[in-house]
Scaffold this motif. Structure first.
Motif, PDB file in Angstrom:
ATOM      1  N   SER A 121      47.039  32.706  35.128  1.00  0.00           N
ATOM      2  CA  SER A 121      46.072  31.709  35.595  1.00  0.00           C
ATOM      3  C   SER A 121      46.058  30.514  34.655  1.00  0.00           C
ATOM      4  CB  SER A 121      44.675  32.326  35.671  1.00  0.00           C
ATOM      5  OG  SER A 121      43.702  31.340  35.921  1.00  0.00           O
ATOM      6  N   ALA A 133      42.316  32.572  45.911  1.00  0.00           N
ATOM      7  CA  ALA A 133      43.421  32.462  44.957  1.00  0.00           C
ATOM      8  C   ALA A 133      44.492  33.508  45.195  1.00  0.00           C
ATOM      9  CB  ALA A 133      42.888  32.569  43.527  1.00  0.00           C
ATOM     10  N   PHE A 189      50.132  30.562  42.387  1.00  0.00           N
ATOM     11  CA  PHE A 189      48.843  31.083  41.923  1.00  0.00           C
ATOM     12  C   PHE A 189      48.370  30.306  40.703  1.00  0.00           C
ATOM     13  CE2 PHE A 189      46.436  33.857  39.082  1.00  0.00           C
ATOM     14  CZ  PHE A 189      45.409  34.283  39.908  1.00  0.00           C
ATOM     15  N   THR A 198      44.949  28.085  40.748  1.00  0.00           N
ATOM     16  CA  THR A 198      43.774  28.306  39.896  1.00  0.00           C
ATOM     17  C   THR A 198      43.377  27.029  39.160  1.00  0.00           C
ATOM     18  OG1 THR A 198      45.262  29.121  38.143  1.00  0.00           O
ATOM     19  CG2 THR A 198      44.228  30.760  39.582  1.00  0.00           C
TER      20      THR A 198
END
Length: 346
Positions: A76, A123, A131, A135
């Motif tokens: 993330s 997400a 991803f 984020t």
């Protein structure tokens, strides 16, 4: 017959244990270190106390991001969304709703986790690099929404008045102790989580998600739970930042630089280990203290160092010193204790 009896006798003396000499020493040293850190405000100046609070924030962020990426396999770049959410939740609870400022810390962590539930469904539709970018976009949406809320200062930010009643020295010392308690709880929770049955599922998930799924691990539920835990940890870090600085600004708490710091600390320390993020956070904090006077130039040096670790030491510092996983500072693995005779034969 004699051989069979001897083998039965040997097997009866074998046992599986989580504790090893290194984990016993590491846990004992950690307990002593916590006691020493608790007494530190009586021995150091206020500037050093501020710096130590910054270290505790980094430890929380590194440990929880490692759960997300090192065990959950989700890289993330948007955890600053929950740093900001935690900071603004503290301001809202303490200043606008009158909740005790220290009681507001766990409530803000819960708020961050609850908000992460619907966010995760959005997400998790993305994978890999998508991803990571997604984020970051979500974090930017959080920042843009916050700017539109005049009750929390909009784009100019807001000061925390709930701490104004404390004398300056007491406020800083109490903030330090609260941050120390938070980092002990967070790191301890990470250890307990990895020790649990869910921790075994996470380890399987980290090694091979497909094999983990065929072994009965609910991959989506496991990833979502790790995402929520990481969001709660980032929320706690946000509250500590707010208490330390007494002011929250969108440009500060939602800065993508926080994610860059998390990635750097975990990469140089060792991804997918409990010890690596702690080592990485301490090293990053020391470099930050030593090189901060060089301005943004030191960030370039940190970037180069991170690239070198990715290319030549992917296991990080802890991977280099732990003899390929045979040394643990926390009792999270399983070790087969053999009889003395068997050890001598080996």
């Amino acid at each position: 017959m004699t051989d069979l009896l001897s083998r039965r006798s040997a097997s009866s003396t074998q046992r599986v244990s989580r504790w090893t000499p290194s984990s016993a020493v590491g846990t004992s040293a950690g307990a002593v270190l916590i006691v020493a850190l608790a007494a530190l405000p009586y021995l150091i100046n206020l500037a050093t106390i501020y710096a130590m609070i910054d270290l505790f924030v980094l430890l929380i962020l590194a440990s929880t991001w490692n759960l997300l990426a090192g065990f959950g396999g989700m890289v993330s770049v948007g955890q600053q969304a929950y740093i900001g959410l935690g900071a603004y939740s503290l301001v809202t609870l303490a200043d606008l709703l009158g909740v005790n400022v220290f009681l507001a810390i766990p409530i803000a962590a819960i708020v961050s986790a609850l908000v992460a539930i619907p966010v995760s469904y959005l997400a998790f539709r993305l994978v890999g690099g998508y991803f990571a970018v997604g984020t970051w976009v979500i974090a930017e949406v959080f920042r843009l929404v916050t700017i539109q809320i005049p009750q929390v200062g909009g784009g100019a930010g807001v000061s925390i008045s709930a701490m104004s009643g404390f004398p300056r020295d007491l406020r800083i010392a109490v903030g330090y102790w609260v941050a120390l308690v938070c980092v002990v709880v967070v790191v301890g929770s990470c250890v307990l989580l990895v020790r649990s049955r869910f921790g075994l599922a996470l380890t399987a998930l980290r090694d091979d998600p497909t094999a983990a799924a065929t072994s009965g691990v609910n991959v989506d539920a496991s990833k979502r739970l790790v995402y929520l835990i990481s969001a709660a940890g980032a929320g706690v870090a946000g509250t500590l930042i707010a208490i330390s600085t007494l002011r929250v600004q969108p440009s500060g708490v939602y800065d993508v630089q926080w994610s860059a710091f998390m990635i750097f600390m975990v990469v140089i320390g060792g991804v997918g280990t409990l010890e690596g993020p702690i080592i990485g956070a301490v090293i990053f904090w020391l470099l930050k203290q030593a090189l901060a006077e060089y301005g943004s130039a030191y960030l370039i040096g940190l970037g180069i160092l991170g690239v070198l670790f990715v290319l030549f030491a992917r296991r990080g510092i802890w991977g280099l010193v732990s003899r390929r996983g045979r040394v643990d500072l926390f009792p999270v693995g399983y070790r087969l204790r053999l009889p003395d005779q068997t050890r001598r034969k080996q």
